[in-house]
Design a protein around this motif. Structure first.
Motif, PDB file in Angstrom:
ATOM      1  N   CYS A  13     -35.885  44.071  -7.775  1.00 48.92           N
ATOM      2  CA  CYS A  13     -36.257  43.648  -6.506  1.00 48.92           C
ATOM      3  C   CYS A  13     -34.931  42.789  -5.841  1.00 48.92           C
ATOM      4  CB  CYS A  13     -37.859  42.349  -6.584  1.00 48.92           C
ATOM      5  SG  CYS A  13     -36.813  40.767  -7.233  1.00 48.92           S
ATOM      6  N   ARG A  14     -35.353  42.910  -4.500  1.00 43.34           N
ATOM      7  CA  ARG A  14     -34.009  42.142  -3.690  1.00 43.34           C
ATOM      8  C   ARG A  14     -33.558  40.570  -3.412  1.00 43.34           C
ATOM      9  NH1 ARG A  14     -32.877  45.296   2.389  1.00 43.34           N
ATOM     10  NH2 ARG A  14     -32.048  46.761   0.599  1.00 43.34           N
ATOM     11  N   LYS A  15     -35.050  39.960  -3.260  1.00 40.34           N
ATOM     12  CA  LYS A  15     -34.914  39.183  -3.696  1.00 40.34           C
ATOM     13  C   LYS A  15     -36.271  38.477  -4.338  1.00 40.34           C
ATOM     14  CE  LYS A  15     -35.116  34.888  -0.448  1.00 40.34           C
ATOM     15  NZ  LYS A  15     -35.901  34.282   1.029  1.00 40.34           N
ATOM     16  N   LEU A  16     -36.116  37.723  -5.231  1.00 44.90           N
ATOM     17  CA  LEU A  16     -37.228  36.777  -6.519  1.00 44.90           C
ATOM     18  C   LEU A  16     -37.670  35.679  -6.466  1.00 44.90           C
ATOM     19  CD1 LEU A  16     -37.958  37.361  -9.373  1.00 44.90           C
ATOM     20  CD2 LEU A  16     -36.597  36.375 -10.354  1.00 44.90           C
ATOM     21  N   GLU A  17     -39.121  35.934  -6.432  1.00 45.22           N
ATOM     22  CA  GLU A  17     -39.604  34.569  -5.826  1.00 45.22           C
ATOM     23  C   GLU A  17     -40.864  34.774  -6.304  1.00 45.22           C
ATOM     24  OE1 GLU A  17     -38.738  32.353  -4.737  1.00 45.22           O
ATOM     25  OE2 GLU A  17     -37.082  32.317  -3.096  1.00 45.22           O
ATOM     26  N   ALA A  18     -40.398  35.664  -7.788  1.00 50.73           N
ATOM     27  CA  ALA A  18     -42.446  36.059  -8.406  1.00 50.73           C
ATOM     28  C   ALA A  18     -43.011  35.479  -9.320  1.00 50.73           C
ATOM     29  CB  ALA A  18     -41.644  37.502  -9.096  1.00 50.73           C
TER      30      ALA A  18
END
Length: 224
Positions: free
Chosen positions: A180-185
């Motif tokens: 993923c390009r930006k991790l906020e999972a």
């Protein structure tokens, strides 16, 4: 999917309740294996634990690492080993059984090559509450995955945006990865092993990452 309780069980259930508050209904309808391999719980404690989980809408469909003498009515089925993988690679088990038969015809025709997996391309964001499942290959998302959304893939998951929801890869391939390009999972999982937001390295939040399975551990690193 596997749950491995920790002792004291009461504290583990408290932590589980806190996580369920953030992701209510996540386990509903999912096949769950209770991994007791490294746990010192007796039969009565396990029976009580399965009832406590059921009260949280978590249905235990099998026990791994349990005492063989616990095989009795009222207890979930016992799994000798590999319970985590049995739910996603049932066909591989049949191949192992066939391969162990020394009496089979050595001149028999070789098995047909496996069908090539196909990718699913989604060229729009995945909104909160959406559920995407593609067990025949990779899932590629040109956009972000919102909080409360879930993506399940037989292969790898590629997200060219922010991942705020849940990504579950490797249902058919344990070598799968999550990008993923930006991790906020909220949650990441590969082949049944999962990692919640609390387990993720703080310094990787908000960055592009890749996640993969190494033995019985999920590893994560930033992408340059």
């Amino acid at each position: 999917m596997t749950l491995a309780p920790e002792t004291p069980v009461a504290d583990w259930l408290t932590d589980l309740d806190a996580w369920l508050e953030r992701s209510p209904g996540f386990f509903a309808g999912r096949p769950i294996v209770l991994d007791l391999t490294a746990r010192s719980l007796d039969r009565a404690e396990v029976a009580e634990l399965t009832k406590d989980l059921l009260a949280r809408n978590i249905q235990v469909l099998g026990l791994e690492g349990a005492d063989p003498e616990w095989s009795e009515p009222g207890m979930p089925p016992l799994l000798s080993s590999g319970g985590r993988q049995a739910s996603v690679i049932a066909n591989a088990l049949a191949d192992v059984i066939e391969g162990s038969d020394d009496s089979r015809d050595k001149d028999a025709a070789p098995p047909a090559p496996r069908e090539r997996l196909n990718s699913l391309l989604i060229d729009s964001p995945v909104r909160s509450g959406q559920y995407i499942e593609h067990l025949d290959g990779d899932v590629i998302i040109i956009g972000s995955v919102a909080s409360g959304a879930e993506v399940v893939a037989g292969g790898s998951i590629h997200i060219y945006g922010t991942l705020r929801g849940r990504a579950i890869a490797g249902a058919s391939d344990p070598s799968a990865r999550i990008f993923c390009r930006k991790l906020e999972a909220e949650l990441l999982a590969i082949n049944g092993l999962y990692m919640t937001a609390d387990d993720m390295e703080p310094h990787l939040r908000g960055k592009g990452v890749q996640v993969w399975l190494d033995s019985d551990s999920l590893l994560m690193t930033a992408q340059d």
